[in-house]
Design a protein around this motif. Sequence first.
Motif, short mmCIF file in Angstrom:
data_model
loop_
_atom_site.label_atom_id
_atom_site.label_comp_id
_atom_site.label_asym_id
_atom_site.label_seq_id
_atom_site.Cartn_x
_atom_site.Cartn_y
_atom_site.Cartn_z
N ALA A 1 14.63 2.85 4.33
CA ALA A 1 13.29 3.04 3.75
C ALA A 1 12.29 2.11 4.44
O ALA A 1 11.17 2.51 4.77
N ARG A 2 12.69 0.88 4.69
CA ARG A 2 11.79 -0.07 5.39
C ARG A 2 11.49 0.46 6.80
O ARG A 2 10.35 0.37 7.28
N SER A 3 12.51 1.01 7.46
CA SER A 3 12.30 1.53 8.82
C SER A 3 11.38 2.75 8.82
O SER A 3 10.60 2.93 9.75
N ILE A 4 11.50 3.59 7.79
CA ILE A 4 10.60 4.74 7.69
C ILE A 4 9.16 4.27 7.48
O ILE A 4 8.23 4.76 8.11
N GLY B 1 0.80 -1.22 0.00
CA GLY B 1 0.00 0.00 0.00
C GLY B 1 0.84 1.28 0.00
O GLY B 1 0.30 2.37 0.08
N LYS B 2 2.16 1.14 -0.09
CA LYS B 2 3.03 2.32 0.02
C LYS B 2 3.39 2.89 -1.36
O LYS B 2 3.49 2.15 -2.34
N ARG B 3 3.60 4.20 -1.37
CA ARG B 3 4.01 4.88 -2.61
C ARG B 3 5.30 5.67 -2.35
O ARG B 3 5.36 6.49 -1.44
N VAL B 4 6.30 5.42 -3.17
CA VAL B 4 7.61 6.05 -3.00
C VAL B 4 7.99 6.78 -4.28
O VAL B 4 7.76 6.27 -5.38
N GLY C 1 4.43 -1.11 -3.18
CA GLY C 1 3.34 -1.15 -4.15
C GLY C 1 3.54 -0.24 -5.34
O GLY C 1 3.38 -0.64 -6.49
N LYS C 2 3.89 1.02 -5.07
CA LYS C 2 4.07 1.98 -6.16
C LYS C 2 5.42 2.67 -6.04
O LYS C 2 5.72 3.28 -5.01
N VAL C 3 6.22 2.58 -7.08
CA VAL C 3 7.51 3.28 -7.10
C VAL C 3 7.52 4.17 -8.34
O VAL C 3 7.54 3.68 -9.47
N GLY D 1 16.03 -2.85 -4.55
CA GLY D 1 15.67 -3.17 -3.16
C GLY D 1 14.21 -2.89 -2.86
O GLY D 1 13.55 -3.66 -2.16
N LEU D 2 13.67 -1.80 -3.40
CA LEU D 2 12.26 -1.46 -3.17
C LEU D 2 11.34 -2.48 -3.82
O LEU D 2 10.33 -2.88 -3.26
N ALA D 3 11.71 -2.91 -5.04
CA ALA D 3 10.89 -3.91 -5.75
C ALA D 3 10.92 -5.23 -4.99
O ALA D 3 9.88 -5.87 -4.81
N ILE D 4 12.10 -5.63 -4.52
CA ILE D 4 12.21 -6.88 -3.77
C ILE D 4 11.40 -6.79 -2.46
O ILE D 4 10.73 -7.74 -2.06
#
Length: 475
Positions: A415-418, A232-235, A257-259, A250-253
């Motif tokens: 990013a995961r921690s944020i 559900g996250k958008r970056v 949801g949305k990059v 890393g974000l895709a792995i």
Amino acid sequence: MAEIIENRYNRQELISGWKQEKISKASVAIVGSDALAGFTSASLAALGFGEVTIYDNARFTKADPTEFLLKLSEVTGSKVEALEDILGKMNPMVNVIGVHAKMDSPAMAELLWKPKLIIEATNSPASKKVVYEYADKRKIPVISASADLNWGEIYVRQPGDNGGNMDAYEGKPQGAVPAEVLAGFIADEARKIIMPLGDGDEPIKQFTYSCASPKRFSRDKEVEIGTDNFSGKRVLMIGAGALGNFVGLGLAIAGVGKVDMLDFDNVEVTNLARQILFYDAVGQNKAKALAAKLKLINPKCKAKGINGKLDENYTEYFEKNQLDLIIDCVDNQATRAFSNFFAVKYKVPLISGGTSPFKGQVMVYKPGESSCLDCRYQVDAALGKERVSHSCTHAVEASVIMSNEIIGGLMVAEARSIMSPEQYGSPIKKMIMYDSRSAVRAGLVGGETSCDCTRGDIKEWMGEVLGKAKEKKAE
Ligand SMILES: [Zn+2]
């Protein structure tokens, strides 16, 4: 093909003392085919090691996005054959060989065939024992690495050393974040063994990274790390170059949801030694080419490439789109001033990374909790100076894969921690610094400051920034 041979290593060859032929003549054996071996083999192939032979007997049916190389390959079944296929496409100048064999006996170890360096990248103590015995007999250095989902370590083992015990990792799956970070370090230590750049450029003995530790480069005070679903996250990622390749991957792995990715540049042959996902995309827009690859790696990730450069004309994008995070992967302070403006104005967390050939840093801005980029680096003044002097420099600069892979991986962890501090622990408040030449390689530096900056209308802000720059120029 002629152009590939001429230009491919151009950026790393700009580094003082770099001798590509030393790397191109070296043969390296990699034992294992999980996440650590995957990221490491991609790094060594990109750097241009002459012969990269990968040993394992594992097979796969449906690869997990963590094993991104298998997702990109058209070969199925044997993992090492799939790695041979895709790495051969990533760098046709490297002889990549997949050997379907498990290092479970001294007889199997004979298949290693005396490489210059062995990288043992499994979590199997039995495999490490066999490899160490083989290497000791033939006086071959070994970089031994293991990882679980959140921490991992490397041990550089010279012939006869007693150390390198990593029994604690046995049977555990390897996570993409520690694998990505450690692969950058492994590639750098491998480069030091094969091609040291002067006195003191020696491999480290042991190195630990843990995103579960508040200190990051230590196993002290581990926090309990869970898993979260980022669908559900958008970056928004600014810049899809070398850092962008590793952050986007890393974000895709991680399953974001949305990059959305923004870059105005096109892929060139000189990018390929670092920007590993662009092997078949020369001439294409970087943001669009990266989005296409991330969708192959994780079809659930809605990656979108936007051909453009972040500036004062992006207000509408931020008004329309609710973002969870902005990640800045650019190489200039002027663009960072815009990332910072929008992060502060819309109260969106910002992770900013920067690299040079031997160094890099990561900074996290969490509105109200840590300092913004302008308070730390005076990025607004840099933007003003660039606009007033019209000094958009396009000098060709030295660059190398390792610092980008390390910093990119570290940014993904933050990013995961944020996005989920409950599951991944708090993001850093200090800065992460990486220095290939320091004895400890990496650590947290600076204070835990915070600011209460705000930003209003972008035109008024630009007017102030330019006004101050003009005053300064007139002085
Ligand atoms: Zn501030």
